[in-house]
Design an enzyme around this catalytic site. Structure first.
Site, PDB file in Angstrom:
ATOM      1  N   ARG A  89      43.721  40.896  52.268  1.00 52.99           N
ATOM      2  CA  ARG A  89      43.896  40.602  53.689  1.00 52.99           C
ATOM      3  C   ARG A  89      44.280  41.914  54.365  1.00 52.99           C
ATOM      4  O   ARG A  89      45.012  42.724  53.783  1.00 52.99           O
ATOM      5  CB  ARG A  89      45.017  39.567  53.927  1.00 52.99           C
ATOM      6  CG  ARG A  89      44.666  38.142  53.533  1.00 52.99           C
ATOM      7  CD  ARG A  89      43.673  37.490  54.498  1.00 52.99           C
ATOM      8  NE  ARG A  89      43.383  36.112  54.154  1.00 52.99           N
ATOM      9  CZ  ARG A  89      42.361  35.701  53.400  1.00 52.99           C
ATOM     10  NH1 ARG A  89      41.501  36.572  52.902  1.00 52.99           N
ATOM     11  NH2 ARG A  89      42.185  34.421  53.151  1.00 52.99           N
ATOM     12  N   HIS A 100      34.438  40.879  56.355  1.00 54.75           N
ATOM     13  CA  HIS A 100      35.091  39.802  55.586  1.00 54.75           C
ATOM     14  C   HIS A 100      34.062  38.854  54.955  1.00 54.75           C
ATOM     15  O   HIS A 100      34.044  37.648  55.232  1.00 54.75           O
ATOM     16  CB  HIS A 100      36.070  39.023  56.486  1.00 54.75           C
ATOM     17  CG  HIS A 100      37.120  38.287  55.717  1.00 54.75           C
ATOM     18  ND1 HIS A 100      38.389  38.048  56.193  1.00 54.75           N
ATOM     19  CD2 HIS A 100      37.086  37.719  54.479  1.00 54.75           C
ATOM     20  CE1 HIS A 100      39.093  37.371  55.291  1.00 54.75           C
ATOM     21  NE2 HIS A 100      38.310  37.156  54.240  1.00 54.75           N
ATOM     22  N   VAL A 133      40.793  30.467  49.872  1.00 53.53           N
ATOM     23  CA  VAL A 133      41.843  30.516  48.850  1.00 53.53           C
ATOM     24  C   VAL A 133      43.119  31.109  49.445  1.00 53.53           C
ATOM     25  O   VAL A 133      44.221  30.728  49.051  1.00 53.53           O
ATOM     26  CB  VAL A 133      41.381  31.261  47.572  1.00 53.53           C
ATOM     27  CG1 VAL A 133      41.073  32.712  47.840  1.00 53.53           C
ATOM     28  CG2 VAL A 133      42.404  31.163  46.464  1.00 53.53           C
ATOM     29  N   GLY A 182      45.308  38.283  39.929  1.00 54.05           N
ATOM     30  CA  GLY A 182      45.082  36.845  39.957  1.00 54.05           C
ATOM     31  C   GLY A 182      43.665  36.561  39.484  1.00 54.05           C
ATOM     32  O   GLY A 182      43.087  37.335  38.720  1.00 54.05           O
ATOM     33  N   ARG A 183      43.103  35.445  39.980  1.00 53.01           N
ATOM     34  CA  ARG A 183      41.746  35.064  39.564  1.00 53.01           C
ATOM     35  C   ARG A 183      40.736  36.154  39.894  1.00 53.01           C
ATOM     36  O   ARG A 183      39.961  36.583  39.035  1.00 53.01           O
ATOM     37  CB  ARG A 183      41.338  33.759  40.280  1.00 53.01           C
ATOM     38  CG  ARG A 183      42.028  32.518  39.779  1.00 53.01           C
ATOM     39  CD  ARG A 183      41.735  31.341  40.703  1.00 53.01           C
ATOM     40  NE  ARG A 183      42.402  31.538  41.968  1.00 53.01           N
ATOM     41  CZ  ARG A 183      43.523  30.909  42.341  1.00 53.01           C
ATOM     42  NH1 ARG A 183      44.054  30.005  41.569  1.00 53.01           N
ATOM     43  NH2 ARG A 183      44.092  31.164  43.500  1.00 53.01           N
ATOM     44  N   ILE A 184      40.754  36.630  41.152  1.00 56.43           N
ATOM     45  CA  ILE A 184      39.733  37.601  41.571  1.00 56.43           C
ATOM     46  C   ILE A 184      39.971  38.954  40.890  1.00 56.43           C
ATOM     47  O   ILE A 184      39.044  39.565  40.361  1.00 56.43           O
ATOM     48  CB  ILE A 184      39.716  37.742  43.113  1.00 56.43           C
ATOM     49  CG1 ILE A 184      39.292  36.405  43.738  1.00 56.43           C
ATOM     50  CG2 ILE A 184      38.777  38.869  43.555  1.00 56.43           C
ATOM     51  CD1 ILE A 184      39.452  36.320  45.243  1.00 56.43           C
ATOM     52  N   ARG A 204      53.371  40.537  39.121  1.00 50.81           N
ATOM     53  CA  ARG A 204      54.774  40.217  38.821  1.00 50.81           C
ATOM     54  C   ARG A 204      54.973  39.897  37.348  1.00 50.81           C
ATOM     55  O   ARG A 204      56.033  40.115  36.801  1.00 50.81           O
ATOM     56  CB  ARG A 204      55.241  39.052  39.695  1.00 50.81           C
ATOM     57  CG  ARG A 204      55.450  39.470  41.142  1.00 50.81           C
ATOM     58  CD  ARG A 204      55.750  38.311  42.016  1.00 50.81           C
ATOM     59  NE  ARG A 204      54.640  37.361  42.058  1.00 50.81           N
ATOM     60  CZ  ARG A 204      54.570  36.327  42.878  1.00 50.81           C
ATOM     61  NH1 ARG A 204      55.556  36.097  43.708  1.00 50.81           N
ATOM     62  NH2 ARG A 204      53.521  35.527  42.868  1.00 50.81           N
TER      63      ARG A 204
HETATM   64  P1  NAP Z   1      45.466  34.316  43.012  1.00 55.29           P
HETATM   65  O1  NAP Z   1      44.809  33.961  41.739  1.00 55.29           O
HETATM   66  O2  NAP Z   1      46.561  33.455  43.540  1.00 55.29           O
HETATM   67  O3  NAP Z   1      45.988  35.831  42.889  1.00 55.29           O
HETATM   68  C1  NAP Z   1      46.914  36.371  43.785  1.00 55.29           C
HETATM   69  C2  NAP Z   1      47.647  37.509  43.151  1.00 55.29           C
HETATM   70  O4  NAP Z   1      48.668  37.937  44.062  1.00 55.29           O
HETATM   71  C3  NAP Z   1      48.350  37.159  41.838  1.00 55.29           C
HETATM   72  O5  NAP Z   1      48.062  38.168  40.922  1.00 55.29           O
HETATM   73  C4  NAP Z   1      49.838  37.219  42.216  1.00 55.29           C
HETATM   74  O6  NAP Z   1      50.615  37.795  41.229  1.00 55.29           O
HETATM   75  C5  NAP Z   1      49.842  38.198  43.326  1.00 55.29           C
HETATM   76  N1  NAP Z   1      51.037  38.059  44.160  1.00 55.29           N
HETATM   77  C6  NAP Z   1      51.329  37.076  45.019  1.00 55.29           C
HETATM   78  N2  NAP Z   1      52.519  37.321  45.600  1.00 55.29           N
HETATM   79  C7  NAP Z   1      52.984  38.467  45.066  1.00 55.29           C
HETATM   80  C8  NAP Z   1      54.151  39.239  45.252  1.00 55.29           C
HETATM   81  N3  NAP Z   1      55.096  38.846  46.107  1.00 55.29           N
HETATM   82  N4  NAP Z   1      54.297  40.373  44.549  1.00 55.29           N
HETATM   83  C9  NAP Z   1      53.349  40.761  43.667  1.00 55.29           C
HETATM   84  N5  NAP Z   1      52.210  40.065  43.436  1.00 55.29           N
HETATM   85  C10 NAP Z   1      52.039  38.941  44.140  1.00 55.29           C
HETATM   86  O7  NAP Z   1      44.398  34.398  44.183  1.00 55.29           O
HETATM   87  P2  NAP Z   1      42.873  34.862  44.118  1.00 55.29           P
HETATM   88  O8  NAP Z   1      42.009  33.662  44.053  1.00 55.29           O
HETATM   89  O9  NAP Z   1      42.697  35.928  43.110  1.00 55.29           O
HETATM   90  O10 NAP Z   1      42.745  35.480  45.586  1.00 55.29           O
HETATM   91  C11 NAP Z   1      43.534  36.606  45.940  1.00 55.29           C
HETATM   92  C12 NAP Z   1      43.484  36.876  47.435  1.00 55.29           C
HETATM   93  O11 NAP Z   1      42.209  37.401  47.767  1.00 55.29           O
HETATM   94  C13 NAP Z   1      43.621  35.642  48.314  1.00 55.29           C
HETATM   95  O12 NAP Z   1      44.989  35.339  48.556  1.00 55.29           O
HETATM   96  C14 NAP Z   1      42.888  36.008  49.573  1.00 55.29           C
HETATM   97  O13 NAP Z   1      43.793  36.526  50.533  1.00 55.29           O
HETATM   98  C15 NAP Z   1      41.944  37.118  49.132  1.00 55.29           C
HETATM   99  N6  NAP Z   1      40.540  36.709  49.209  1.00 55.29           N
HETATM  100  C16 NAP Z   1      39.694  37.434  50.010  1.00 55.29           C
HETATM  101  C17 NAP Z   1      38.350  37.088  50.079  1.00 55.29           C
HETATM  102  C18 NAP Z   1      37.418  37.871  50.945  1.00 55.29           C
HETATM  103  O14 NAP Z   1      36.443  37.295  51.450  1.00 55.29           O
HETATM  104  N7  NAP Z   1      37.625  39.161  51.154  1.00 55.29           N
HETATM  105  C19 NAP Z   1      37.856  35.997  49.353  1.00 55.29           C
HETATM  106  C20 NAP Z   1      38.738  35.285  48.547  1.00 55.29           C
HETATM  107  C21 NAP Z   1      40.079  35.657  48.479  1.00 55.29           C
HETATM  108  P3  NAP Z   1      51.368  36.925  40.122  1.00 55.29           P
HETATM  109  O15 NAP Z   1      50.265  36.440  39.242  1.00 55.29           O
HETATM  110  O16 NAP Z   1      52.247  37.878  39.481  1.00 55.29           O
HETATM  111  O17 NAP Z   1      52.022  35.801  40.832  1.00 55.29           O
END
Ligand code: NAP
Length: 325
Positions: A240, A288, A79, A158-160, A181
């Site tokens: 990350r 990870h 993702v 976000g989703r997670i 945001r």
């Molecule tokens: P998502 O739904 O896109 O959520 C990302 C969040 O980041 C949203 O709440 C978004 O806020 C926020 N964001 C992005 N840019 C921003 C900024 N400039 N300032 C403030 N907030 C900001 O993604 P997700 O599916 O939850 O996944 C989130 C992250 O988890 C991924 O990008 C990935 O790096 C990481 N991840 C890690 C693992 C692991 O194995 N450890 C697994 C899956 C994912 P807004 O809603 O306000 O835009």
């Protein structure tokens, strides 16, 4: 007419995803379970129509120009998108696919597991037992803060992040704060309160980072953030490694500016065994594995493959998970 070619950058992709591609396209596979070396990547990517990649594969100008004009789609089995040069992909009109949603539950449950492992010292306690250090039941031994009645802050709802909030509810947490945001309707499910990042950092007993890595969020946790946290705070990062100024985190842990940290992500990955983070007993490190549930990984491979086949079959509108760039 020759079949279209798809480069698959890893040897242990779940069969459920690969089988979608095998019958339709010629697969060029890096057959090892370790990341494809850059030189091999540059040599194998020439003239391919699609790339099935992972978060360990940097897709930049050089890869795209070496691939050439046939390349129509890049689909990542992740993702996070921080390894992709989205501007370069957009300029070339290449479709991009990713796998949001199908790993949300898996990553959220791992986040809760990591939080508990860190706060309740689960890994240290198990090691102590195996090392013969369990002499008797002791009132203070292996104690850590409980979740009940605590304040938890989620950075990036976000989703997670939202699923983590839902999973926390039955633990009797007093308050769940979040910074994002925009305000999120999803937060109603767990009475989440939208607050500024500074408020979240100063008030939370547990800080959980689930934000996306972007140029704006890179190293958003530095010395000033750790200084703001309670000395009893526990910091959890599943996003990350680059979100954190790691030397500042190490300093905070070493000097007990915060109680502990649980990290599923760090820099670099894999972390060298002589790294300072591994010398800290108030830090739990995982390799990870956020999305490493069997079902999630299977589904991620299927979505990645379907993103590719939709484009190569001439129907990009049928991509299950396109990145809108
Ligand atoms: P998502 O739904 O896109 O959520 C990302 C969040 O980041 C949203 O709440 C978004 O806020 C926020 N964001 C992005 N840019 C921003 C900024 N400039 N300032 C403030 N907030 C900001 O993604 P997700 O599916 O939850 O996944 C989130 C992250 O988890 C991924 O990008 C990935 O790096 C990481 N991840 C890690 C693992 C692991 O194995 N450890 C697994 C899956 C994912 P807004 O809603 O306000 O835009």
């Amino acid at each position: 007419m020759s079949r279209q070619k798809v480069l698959v950058t890893r040897g242990d992709i779940p069969e459920s995803g690969l089988s979608i591609l095998k019958n339709k396209y010629d697969l060029i596979c890096w057959n090892k379970t370790t990341p494809i070396p850059r030189t091999e990547f540059l040599s194998m990517v020439k003239d391919v129509d699609g790339i099935f990649c992972l978060l360990t594969d940097k897709i930049d100008e050089e890869i795209l120009s070496t691939a050439g004009s046939k390349l129509k789609v890049v689909s990542t089995m992740s993702v996070g998108l921080d390894h992709l040069n989205l501007n370069a992909l957009k300029t070339r009109g290449i479709h991009v696919g990713y796998t949001p949603g199908v790993l949300t539950d898996a990553t959220a449950e791992l986040t809760i597991g990591l939080l508990l492992a860190t706060s309740r010292k689960i890994i240290a306690a198990e090691h102590a037992l195996r090392n013969g250090e369990w002499t008797s039941w002791s009132p203070n031994w292996m104690c850590g803060p409980g979740l009940a009645n605590s304040t938890v802050g989620i950075v990036g709802l976000g989703r997670i992040g939202a699923r983590v909030g839902e999973y926390l509810k039955p633990f009797g947490v007093n308050k769940i704060l979040y910074s994002s945001r925009t305000e999120k309707t999803d937060a109603k499910k767990f009475n989440g309160q939208h607050v500024s990042l500074n408020t979240l950092l100063t008030e939370s007993d547990f800080i959980i980072v689930t934000i996306a890595l972007t140029p704006e969020t890179r190293e958003m946790f530095g010395k000033s953030s750790f200084d703001m946290m309670k000395s009893t705070a526990i910091f959890i990062n599943i996003s990350r490694g680059e979100i954190v100024d790691q030397p500042a985190l190490i300093d905070a842990l070493k000097n007990n500016k915060i109680r502990g940290a649980g990290l599923d992500v760090m820099t670099p990955e894999p972390i060298p065994l002589d790294h300072e983070l591994l010398k800290l007993d108030n830090c739990v490190l995982l390799p990870h594995i956020g999305s490493a549930a069997i079902e999630a990984r299977r589904e991620m491979s299927v979505i990645t493959a379907k993103n590719i086949s939709a484009v190569l079959d001439g129907h990009p509108e049928n991509m299950p998970s396109p990145v809108n760039i």
